[in-house]
Design an enzyme around this catalytic site. Structure first.
Site, PDB file in Angstrom:
ATOM      1  N   ASP A  11      -8.529  62.994  -9.420  1.00  0.00           N
ATOM      2  CA  ASP A  11      -8.783  62.863  -9.851  1.00  0.00           C
ATOM      3  C   ASP A  11      -8.902  62.722 -11.342  1.00  0.00           C
ATOM      4  O   ASP A  11      -8.226  62.668 -11.663  1.00  0.00           O
ATOM      5  CB  ASP A  11     -10.640  64.140 -10.175  1.00  0.00           C
ATOM      6  N   ASP A  63     -12.729  80.451 -15.752  1.00  0.00           N
ATOM      7  CA  ASP A  63     -12.773  80.715 -14.577  1.00  0.00           C
ATOM      8  C   ASP A  63     -11.710  79.905 -13.638  1.00  0.00           C
ATOM      9  O   ASP A  63     -11.714  80.532 -12.214  1.00  0.00           O
ATOM     10  CB  ASP A  63     -14.202  79.989 -13.232  1.00  0.00           C
ATOM     11  N   HIS A  67     -15.573  65.499 -14.873  1.00  0.00           N
ATOM     12  CA  HIS A  67     -16.237  64.749 -13.300  1.00  0.00           C
ATOM     13  C   HIS A  67     -14.888  65.434 -12.029  1.00  0.00           C
ATOM     14  O   HIS A  67     -14.976  66.421 -11.840  1.00  0.00           O
ATOM     15  CB  HIS A  67     -15.358  63.651 -13.339  1.00  0.00           C
ATOM     16  N   ASN A 101     -21.987  56.041  -4.206  1.00  0.00           N
ATOM     17  CA  ASN A 101     -23.257  55.975  -3.914  1.00  0.00           C
ATOM     18  C   ASN A 101     -24.161  54.605  -4.570  1.00  0.00           C
ATOM     19  O   ASN A 101     -24.988  54.868  -5.372  1.00  0.00           O
ATOM     20  CB  ASN A 101     -23.110  56.774  -5.056  1.00  0.00           C
ATOM     21  N   ALA A 149     -12.555  55.623   0.786  1.00  0.00           N
ATOM     22  CA  ALA A 149     -13.595  56.376   2.595  1.00  0.00           C
ATOM     23  C   ALA A 149     -13.664  56.124   3.481  1.00  0.00           C
ATOM     24  O   ALA A 149     -13.974  56.291   5.113  1.00  0.00           O
ATOM     25  CB  ALA A 149     -14.311  57.281   2.108  1.00  0.00           C
ATOM     26  N   ASP A 155     -17.929  59.939   8.948  1.00  0.00           N
ATOM     27  CA  ASP A 155     -17.817  61.322   9.709  1.00  0.00           C
ATOM     28  C   ASP A 155     -18.014  62.318   9.179  1.00  0.00           C
ATOM     29  O   ASP A 155     -18.615  62.897   9.733  1.00  0.00           O
ATOM     30  CB  ASP A 155     -16.751  61.407   8.882  1.00  0.00           C
ATOM     31  N   SER A 204     -19.437  62.219  -4.504  1.00  0.00           N
ATOM     32  CA  SER A 204     -18.340  63.076  -5.229  1.00  0.00           C
ATOM     33  C   SER A 204     -18.337  64.523  -5.543  1.00  0.00           C
ATOM     34  O   SER A 204     -17.527  65.490  -5.453  1.00  0.00           O
ATOM     35  CB  SER A 204     -18.261  63.071  -6.766  1.00  0.00           C
TER      36      SER A 204
END
Lengths: 453, 78
Positions: free
Chosen positions: A213, A222, A246, A341, A350, A377, A402
């Site tokens: 990404d 974190d 992102h 999207n 994909a 899928d 995403s």
């Protein structure tokens, strides 16, 4: 370098575009102007190779106060921090950012550039955007004028900037719990509850998850103990540090901690997985196929079991992605990718038969209308997903395929951790076989909602 | 001078990437990356050379490289 042509008057908004003007101020001025221009009102002066060192001197001679990026640590100069300077000088690239007024007062223009031996060109600075908003795909959008479209675009960008500014001002407060029903969900995000992650005994330990990404915030509280330079790599010529957000968000969902700081709900799935962060998207959120392939190659060479890729291109099946997916499967690695999207056909990669395609579900477990369809899928929670963002934002809510993709990748890590026989093709089949069936066609949601073991 | 473009070459698997790289270079194709794990070579060439290297035994596909973006058009992402 395109040189500004013609005698178009530079934008003159209400507030002068100073070198130090914050982006939201420039955007407000642009919206008030309403002329459909994407110019910020500032200028970029590019010096010729070899003449670059004269840049600051020539600007000073014109009576400008010049700030030099070298005055900042690691040259991390932000225009907002130059105070009352008229110009900010970037020595590494031989470019100066000059405020609109300062440029106009001194008659700096494309024409003037031609008469100055050291200057290559003087160009207007433009706003830069990472990704279009859903309104672009709304019916009727194409009928709107360019000016309206630009103004819409600026408005969307400005509201995002305002939201982030709000987050910066307040120390992110805990989410407000409304009613008893939600209180029981406060332990985890809706997405983790929908995937039944808290009920799982698995942690994803010993499983390597590569998220390809926009990189990761290496210092995020974190994630910080689980990131290392050896397991991060950039394929786009920029440092791995995520200036987009992102990538950090996707990594949080796939691999975030079991107990986040500040009593936040749990939002991460494979909390003991090993994180590999491959930066294949630039800080503007864009890239090319060869960078994505380089990232896949790296993840395979590093023995990953799961790759999460929240990226794509609206084109047909690409043979090289199919080959990469096949190579991965035969090495015991599953590639999971976002369907896209725009409410249209599934994006590449994909759409390749060897890569698992993920659709985006709303909290009522129906597919979002923007989620691409066709070759799907499996489906995952994608609406209003709470996860990590680079500091100081720390956390934020994003939506899309995403965000659905790292939910599937995280669950895949849990399944892979539950048995060494669940790898590549068998992991793919297990995820589909255990998915929660949904009352929608397979072309919308695939096998259904992904479930943790 | 013909315009050079970026290409992604998928190997068929019956020939080593090293062999293919040699053949490609001889044909005037500039190799950027050899991705051994996935059997893919990337690089630059003009259309004429790209068309020519399609015929090299061991090459399954020659496709132009494409721009890639983040999946979600999310206004909150920037």
């Amino acid at each position: 370098m395109v040189t500004r042509k013609g005698g178009k008057k530079p934008p003159s908004g209400t507030a002068p575009a100073r070198a130090s003007s914050p982006v939201d101020e420039l955007l407000s001025a642009a919206m008030e102007r309403g002329d459909g221009s994407l110019e910020t009102g500032r200028y970029l002066v590019t010096y010729k190779k070899g003449a670059a060192e004269q840049g600051p001197q020539t600007l000073s001679k014109k009576g400008m106060r010049v700030a030099d990026a070298r005055e900042y640590t690691m040259q991390a100069a932000a225009a907002e921090s130059v105070g009352d300077a008229d110009a900010l000088w970037f020595p590494e690239i031989g470019v100066a950012l000059v405020g609109g007024e300062a440029a106009q007062e001194r008659g700096m223009s494309a024409k003037a550039a031609a008469s100055d031996n050291s200057v290559e060109s003087i160009d207007p600075e433009y706003f830069v955007f990472a990704q279009g908003s859903p309104s672009e795909s709304l019916p009727g959008f194409s009928e709107t004028t360019l000016e309206n479209a630009t103004s819409e675009y600026l408005r969307g960008f400005l509201s995002a900037a305002e939201a982030i500014a709000r987050d910066l001002r307040r120390d992110v407060t805990p989410p407000q719990v409304e009613g008893a029903e939600k209180a029981s969900e406060a332990d985890a995000t809706w997405g983790l509850n929908a995937c039944r992650v808290l009920q799982s005994a698995q942690s994803g330990a010993d499983i390597k998850v590569a998220v390809l990404d926009s990189g990761v915030d290496m210092g995020h509280p974190d994630l910080v103990g689980r990131l290392s330079a050896a397991r991060t790599q950039s394929f786009v010529g920029q440092p791995v540090q995520d200036l987009h957000g992102h990538g950090t968000h996707c990594i949080g969902t796939a691999c975030g901690p079991q107990s986040p700081e500040e009593s936040k709900p749990r939002y991460g799935i494979g909390f003991q997985s090993t994180i590999l962060a491959g930066k294949v998207l630039s800080n503007s959120g864009s890239s090319v196929g060869s960078s994505v392939l380089a990232g896949i190659n790296w993840a395979i060479a590093n023995g990953c079991q799961v790759i999460s890729m929240s990226l794509g291109t609206p084109v047909g099946v690409q043979p090289y992605y199919t080959a990469a997916g096949q190579a991965a499967l035969s090495r015991g690695l599953l590639i999971i990718a976002a369907a896209g999207n725009i409410g249209s056909n599934t994006d590449a990669p994909a759409n390749s038969p060897t890569i698992m395609s993920v659709a985006w579900l709303n909290p009522n477990l129906s597919p979002n209308p923007f989620s691409n369809l066709g070759k799907i899928d499996i489906a995952g929670p994608g609406q209003d997903v709470f996860s990590t963002l680079p500091m100081p934002r720390r956390y934020g809510v994003l939506s899309g395929t995403s965000m659905a993709t790292p939910h599937v990748a995280g669950c895949a890590a849990l399944w892979a951790g539950s048995s060494p026989s669940l790898r590549g093709p068998s992991l793919w089949m297990k995820l589909q076989a255990t998915a929660r069936r949904l009352p929608f066609p397979g072309i919308r949601v695939g096998a259904g909602l992904v479930q943790a073991p | 001078m013909p315009e050079k473009k970026h290409w992604i070459i998928t190997a068929s698997g019956d020939r080593s990437l090293r062999d293919l790289k040699k053949k490609l270079t001889e044909s005037g194709f500039t190799v950027d990356q050899e991705l051994e794990e996935i059997g893919i070579i990337t690089g630059t060439a003009d259309d004429r050379i790209a068309e020519k290297v399609r015929l090299i035994p061991g090459i399954a596909d020659v496709s132009p490289d494409i721009p890639v973006e983040i999946g979600p058009p999310d206004a909150a992402t920037w």
